[in-house]
Design a protein around this motif. Structure first.
Motif, PDB file in Angstrom:
ATOM      1  N   SER A   1      75.190  33.896  86.212  1.00 49.26           N
ATOM      2  CA  SER A   1      75.689  32.821  87.038  1.00 49.26           C
ATOM      3  C   SER A   1      77.014  32.442  86.749  1.00 49.26           C
ATOM      4  CB  SER A   1      74.765  31.583  86.857  1.00 49.26           C
ATOM      5  OG  SER A   1      74.598  31.176  85.559  1.00 49.26           O
TER       6      SER A   1
ATOM      7  N   LEU B   1      71.679  31.983  89.667  1.00 49.87           N
ATOM      8  CA  LEU B   1      70.853  31.510  88.822  1.00 49.87           C
ATOM      9  C   LEU B   1      69.493  31.255  89.471  1.00 49.87           C
ATOM     10  CD1 LEU B   1      70.410  29.823  86.041  1.00 49.87           C
ATOM     11  CD2 LEU B   1      70.941  27.699  87.103  1.00 49.87           C
TER      12      LEU B   1
ATOM     13  N   HIS C   1      67.120  35.398  85.976  1.00 53.37           N
ATOM     14  CA  HIS C   1      68.162  34.479  85.294  1.00 53.37           C
ATOM     15  C   HIS C   1      67.434  33.164  85.173  1.00 53.37           C
ATOM     16  CE1 HIS C   1      71.646  32.967  83.722  1.00 53.37           C
ATOM     17  NE2 HIS C   1      72.294  32.823  84.798  1.00 53.37           N
ATOM     18  N   GLY C   2      67.255  32.373  86.173  1.00 55.29           N
ATOM     19  CA  GLY C   2      66.773  30.974  85.867  1.00 55.29           C
ATOM     20  C   GLY C   2      65.227  31.274  86.248  1.00 55.29           C
TER      21      GLY C   2
ATOM     22  N   THR D   1      64.458  24.858  87.224  1.00 53.56           N
ATOM     23  CA  THR D   1      65.681  25.428  87.248  1.00 53.56           C
ATOM     24  C   THR D   1      66.883  24.578  87.970  1.00 53.56           C
ATOM     25  OG1 THR D   1      64.405  27.473  87.611  1.00 53.56           O
ATOM     26  CG2 THR D   1      66.537  27.803  88.191  1.00 53.56           C
TER      27      THR D   1
ATOM     28  N   ALA E   1      70.729  24.330  86.529  1.00 58.62           N
ATOM     29  CA  ALA E   1      71.932  24.344  87.302  1.00 58.62           C
ATOM     30  C   ALA E   1      72.702  22.999  87.140  1.00 58.62           C
ATOM     31  CB  ALA E   1      71.646  24.467  88.638  1.00 58.62           C
TER      32      ALA E   1
END
Length: 382
Positions: free
Chosen positions: A194, A219, A224-225, A337, A341
């Motif tokens: 990200s 993300l 990733h997330g 998540t 962020a």
């Protein structure tokens, strides 16, 4: 130019950065030279934002106006709130709602016409984004519950204020400090997917709203997330099982099932952020329900010591303990998540600003593997 193929840019140096550094062999993470342990235990998230954006920890005289400026930017436009209400009614995913909110923020940006080369203006825009994300996220969750948003409290820091806007109740000191630490731990982590996405967008001199929106989009992918959400869902599955939690883990591993929250692309030892969150999970357990802490510690001990995964470089990462910590704080699972962020936006902004100081358009190339010397046939003859 080398023709060596590096899938996923594995091991490829694409930039220099003074923001964060990771030593995966010893489990060390630093922000601008400060260890993550010192920052998490001694600083606030606002101080860490100042550090990332300005290059040094603030004095009291520097922190006060910086924090006040963040507070002044917390309000979001009524149109953004109305959109959050519509998205909540449509059962939109929180990450998608956040992506939409940040994209909408730019419509109400007072410095929208600022030159892309004006990095001071970009920083001010980034500050507005960082201040408004918690408000928009909390409003979205309130709308999902059929309740009205809670206005920001000018007497609370960013972490405590988010919990307040989310629940309508001022969090106690332990909850506020724990969440503040979690934001610090997630603020930056090198050139992850990200962050690199934000930098690529920033390298085109697109505005910071585009860069942060791109970071959110990257993300949102499950590679990733989202691992902390997966961890908590597994813990709930264990809790609802007829098996003892140790027996559940033994059975799951025998079936070849992967336990989320273990292993990391960079760390070969236990993630230092996981160690800090484990401490906070224990503290929350002492003041409330302890089963989630017991589950996580039992799983870690079994997988790393008895199964020997720790010897193979597979140890708990930050997601393994952040999931249970957020659950202990009463945060909905699908908000994990977006909270990631919310924290990481500060790091994305810092990386874009750093890269744009000596900007060069990021433009890698791919090895062509398609056909050669194809004969073109006019449409009417195909």
């Amino acid at each position: 130019m080398s023709d060596d193929l590096k899938k996923g840019l594995e091991g490829v140096l694409v930039a220099e950065s003074g923001l964060s550094s990771i030593d995966g062999d010893v489990g060390r993470l630093i922000y601008r030279g400060y260890t993550i342990e010192d920052l998490a235990r001694g600083a606030s998230y606002e101080e860490v934002l100042y550090l990332l954006w300005n290059g040094h920890l603030p004095s009291e005289d520097e922190l006060e106006p910086f924090t006040a400026a963040l507070m002044d930017e917390r309000e979001v436009d009524d149109d953004v709130l109305a959109t959050m209400e519509k998205l909540a009614a449509a059962d939109e995913q929180p990450m998608a709602a956040l992506r939409t909110a940040v994209s909408m923020f730019s419509a109400y940006e007072p410095e929208a016409e600022a030159d892309p080369d004006d990095l001071d203006a970009t920083l001010r825009k980034g500050r507005r984004i960082t201040a408004k994300i918690p408000t928009a996220l909390a409003a979205f969750e309130r709308y999902r519950l059929g309740e009205e948003p809670v206005d920001p409290d000018p007497d609370l820091g960013l972490a405590a204020n988010f919990l307040y806007m989310l629940t309508g109740e001022v969090p106690d000191d332990i909850a506020a400090e724990t969440f503040d630490q979690a934001l610090i731990l997630h603020a930056d982590h090198g050139l992850n997917a990200s962050t690199f996405t934000s930098m690529v967008i920033g390298s085109t001199m697109a505005d910071i709203y585009s860069a942060v929106t791109g970071g959110i989009s990257a993300l949102s992918g499950p590679l990733h997330g989202g691992a902390n959400q997966d961890v908590m869902e597994v813990l709930i599955e264990i809790d609802e099982s007829d098996l003892d939690h140790r027996e559940w883990v033994e059975q799951a591993t025998e079936q070849g099932r992967r336990i989320p929250g273990f292993g990391h692309r960079v760390y070969n030892v236990k993630d230092p952020r996981a160690k800090i969150l484990q401490e906070r999970s224990e503290e929350l357990a002492e003041n409330g329900e302890d089963k989630w802490y017991n589950y996580t510690t039992t799983i870690e001990q079994y997988l790393t010591d008895e199964k020997g995964l720790g010897e193979k470089g597979i140890a708990p990462n930050v997601d393994f303990y952040s999931g249970s910590v957020y659950y202990q704080l009463g945060i909905p699972i699908d908000m994990y998540t977006p909270i990631f962020a919310m924290s990481r936006a500060g790091g994305w902004i810092a990386h874009v600003l750093e890269y744009q100081e000596d900007n060069r358009l990021i433009r890698p190339r791919a090895r062509y593997t398609g056909p050669q010397d194809q004969e073109f046939v006019p449409l009417e003859e195909r």
